[in-house]
Design a protein around this motif. Structure first.
Motif, PDB file in Angstrom:
ATOM      1  N   ILE A  15       9.899   1.004   9.114  1.00  0.00           N
ATOM      2  CA  ILE A  15       9.433  -0.018   8.171  1.00  0.00           C
ATOM      3  C   ILE A  15      10.611  -0.846   7.673  1.00  0.00           C
ATOM      4  O   ILE A  15      10.518  -2.081   7.559  1.00  0.00           O
ATOM      5  CB  ILE A  15       8.679   0.638   6.997  1.00  0.00           C
ATOM      6  N   TYR A  16      11.732  -0.193   7.389  1.00  0.00           N
ATOM      7  CA  TYR A  16      12.923  -0.914   6.918  1.00  0.00           C
ATOM      8  C   TYR A  16      13.425  -1.899   7.977  1.00  0.00           C
ATOM      9  O   TYR A  16      13.812  -3.029   7.649  1.00  0.00           O
ATOM     10  CB  TYR A  16      14.034   0.062   6.545  1.00  0.00           C
ATOM     11  N   ILE A  19      11.173  -4.944   7.691  1.00  0.00           N
ATOM     12  CA  ILE A  19      11.200  -5.702   6.435  1.00  0.00           C
ATOM     13  C   ILE A  19      12.612  -6.089   6.017  1.00  0.00           C
ATOM     14  O   ILE A  19      12.838  -7.147   5.446  1.00  0.00           O
ATOM     15  CB  ILE A  19      10.516  -4.881   5.318  1.00  0.00           C
ATOM     16  N   LEU A  24      11.183  -2.889  -0.903  1.00  0.00           N
ATOM     17  CA  LEU A  24       9.869  -3.208  -0.334  1.00  0.00           C
ATOM     18  C   LEU A  24       9.475  -2.191   0.733  1.00  0.00           C
ATOM     19  O   LEU A  24       8.290  -1.872   0.883  1.00  0.00           O
ATOM     20  CB  LEU A  24       9.888  -4.612   0.268  1.00  0.00           C
ATOM     21  N   SER A  25      10.465  -1.680   1.458  1.00  0.00           N
ATOM     22  CA  SER A  25      10.183  -0.673   2.497  1.00  0.00           C
ATOM     23  C   SER A  25       9.612   0.593   1.879  1.00  0.00           C
ATOM     24  O   SER A  25       8.681   1.195   2.428  1.00  0.00           O
ATOM     25  CB  SER A  25      11.461  -0.345   3.272  1.00  0.00           C
ATOM     26  N   ILE A  27       7.887   0.734  -0.905  1.00  0.00           N
ATOM     27  CA  ILE A  27       6.524   0.415  -1.341  1.00  0.00           C
ATOM     28  C   ILE A  27       5.545   0.472  -0.163  1.00  0.00           C
ATOM     29  O   ILE A  27       4.488   1.106  -0.247  1.00  0.00           O
ATOM     30  CB  ILE A  27       6.494  -0.974  -2.006  1.00  0.00           C
ATOM     31  N   VAL A  28       5.897  -0.183   0.939  1.00  0.00           N
ATOM     32  CA  VAL A  28       5.031  -0.175   2.126  1.00  0.00           C
ATOM     33  C   VAL A  28       4.905   1.238   2.678  1.00  0.00           C
ATOM     34  O   VAL A  28       3.804   1.677   3.052  1.00  0.00           O
ATOM     35  CB  VAL A  28       5.583  -1.128   3.201  1.00  0.00           C
ATOM     36  N   THR A  30       5.117   4.046   1.059  1.00  0.00           N
ATOM     37  CA  THR A  30       4.263   4.833   0.171  1.00  0.00           C
ATOM     38  C   THR A  30       2.794   4.535   0.430  1.00  0.00           C
ATOM     39  O   THR A  30       1.957   5.452   0.510  1.00  0.00           O
ATOM     40  CB  THR A  30       4.586   4.529  -1.302  1.00  0.00           C
ATOM     41  N   ILE A  31       2.461   3.256   0.576  1.00  0.00           N
ATOM     42  CA  ILE A  31       1.073   2.859   0.824  1.00  0.00           C
ATOM     43  C   ILE A  31       0.580   3.425   2.162  1.00  0.00           C
ATOM     44  O   ILE A  31      -0.554   3.923   2.266  1.00  0.00           O
ATOM     45  CB  ILE A  31       0.938   1.326   0.793  1.00  0.00           C
ATOM     46  N   VAL A  32       1.433   3.354   3.183  1.00  0.00           N
ATOM     47  CA  VAL A  32       1.057   3.887   4.505  1.00  0.00           C
ATOM     48  C   VAL A  32       0.773   5.387   4.423  1.00  0.00           C
ATOM     49  O   VAL A  32      -0.235   5.878   4.942  1.00  0.00           O
ATOM     50  CB  VAL A  32       2.161   3.605   5.545  1.00  0.00           C
ATOM     51  N   TYR A 193       8.819   5.343  -5.579  1.00  0.00           N
ATOM     52  CA  TYR A 193       7.756   5.952  -4.764  1.00  0.00           C
ATOM     53  C   TYR A 193       6.669   6.540  -5.663  1.00  0.00           C
ATOM     54  O   TYR A 193       5.467   6.364  -5.416  1.00  0.00           O
ATOM     55  CB  TYR A 193       8.332   7.046  -3.860  1.00  0.00           C
TER      56      TYR A 193
END
Length: 219
Positions: A15-16, A19, A24-25, A27-28, A30-32, A193
Motif C-alpha cells: 500500500i505504501y 500511495i 495515508l498508507s 489508514i488504507v 487499516t480499512i483493508v 491505526y
C-alpha cells in the motif's frame, strides 16, 4: 506473532508503494484489514444480538433456580439449545481476531523490521502526517484523545448481551481512559491505526443498526 506480522507488513508495504505517504498508507491498510475481518465481526454481532434477546429469559431462570446451581446450569443450556445459540458464539470470532490484532500491533510498533526490511530504510522515508512531525514518535495529546473518544463510541455502539452489567458499564468508561494513557507512549502510527479502526467499527455498527430502526418506524 511473526507468522502473521510478516504478511501484514508486506500488505502495508504494498500500500505504501502505491500511495507513497506513510500516514495515508496506515489508514488504507487499516480499512483493508477491517474489511477482511467483516465476516467475523458480523458473526460476533449476530451472536451478541441473539444473546441479548434471550437475556430476560436467562434472568428468569437465574431467579427461579438461584438456590439450585445444577438445575440452573441445565435450564440455561436447554434455553441455549432451544434457540440454537452458543453461549460462546460472541467470543469465538473475537478470539480468532486476537492473533491478527497482535500481528498488527507488532507491524506498527516495528515497521522497520516488518514493513521496510530495515530500520535505516524506515528512517529514510517521510513519516510526518497532518500535525504529527513523525509517526514513529508518540503524540502526547491530540491523537491519544481521539483514540480514547473513538474507543468510548465503539463500546457505546457495540451490542452487548447484558447492557445492565455494572462491570461492562465501568469498562466502557475505564477502557477509553486506559487507551488515552497508552496512546501517549505508543508510536503515533499505532495510535492512528487504533483511531481509524475504531472509527470504521462505529460507522459499521451505525449502518447495521439502521434497518432495525426503520423496521421499528414501520418504514
Amino acid at each position: 506473532m511473526q507468522a502473521l506480522a510478516r504478511p501484514l507488513g508486506m500488505l502495508l508495504k504494498f500500500i505504501y508503494d502505491l500511495i507513497n505517504n506513510y500516514g495515508l498508507s496506515i489508514i488504507v491498510f487499516t480499512i483493508v484489514v477491517k474489511l477482511i475481518l467483516v465476516p467475523l465481526t458480523l458473526k460476533q454481532m449476530k451472536s451478541m444480538k441473539e444473546l441479548q434477546e434471550i437475556q430476560p429469559k436467562i434472568k428468569e431462570i437465574q431467579e427461579k433456580y438461584k438456590n439450585d446451581k445444577e438445575k440452573l446450569n441445565v435450564k440455561t443450556m436447554e434455553l441455549y439449545q432451544e434457540h440454537k445459540i452458543s453461549p460462546f458464539g460472541g467470543c469465538l470470532p473475537m478470539l480468532i481476531q486476537l492473533p491478527i490484532l497482535f500481528g498488527l500491533f507488532a507491524v506498527l510498533r516495528d515497521p522497520g523490521l516488518y514493513v521496510f526490511g530495515s530500520q535505516e530504510v524506515y528512517e529514510s522515508i517521510n513519516t510526518s502526517f497532518l500535525w504529527l512531525p513523525n509517526l514513529t514518535d508518540a503524540d502526547k495529546l491530540i491523537l491519544p484523545l481521539i483514540a480514547g473518544l473513538t474507543t468510548f463510541l465503539t463500546s457505546a455502539t457495540t451490542p452487548s448481551a447484558n447492557k445492565g452489567d455494572q462491570t461492562q458499564k465501568m469498562m466502557m468508561y475505564f477502557f477509553p481512559v486506559m487507551i488515552f494513557w497508552w496512546g501517549r507512549s505508543f508510536p503515533a502510527g499505532l495510535t492512528l491505526y487504533w483511531v481509524v479502526s475504531n472509527s470504521f467499527q462505529v460507522v459499521q455498527q451505525l449502518v447495521l443498526a439502521r434497518p432495525k430502526a426503520k423496521t421499528k418506524e414501520g418504514v
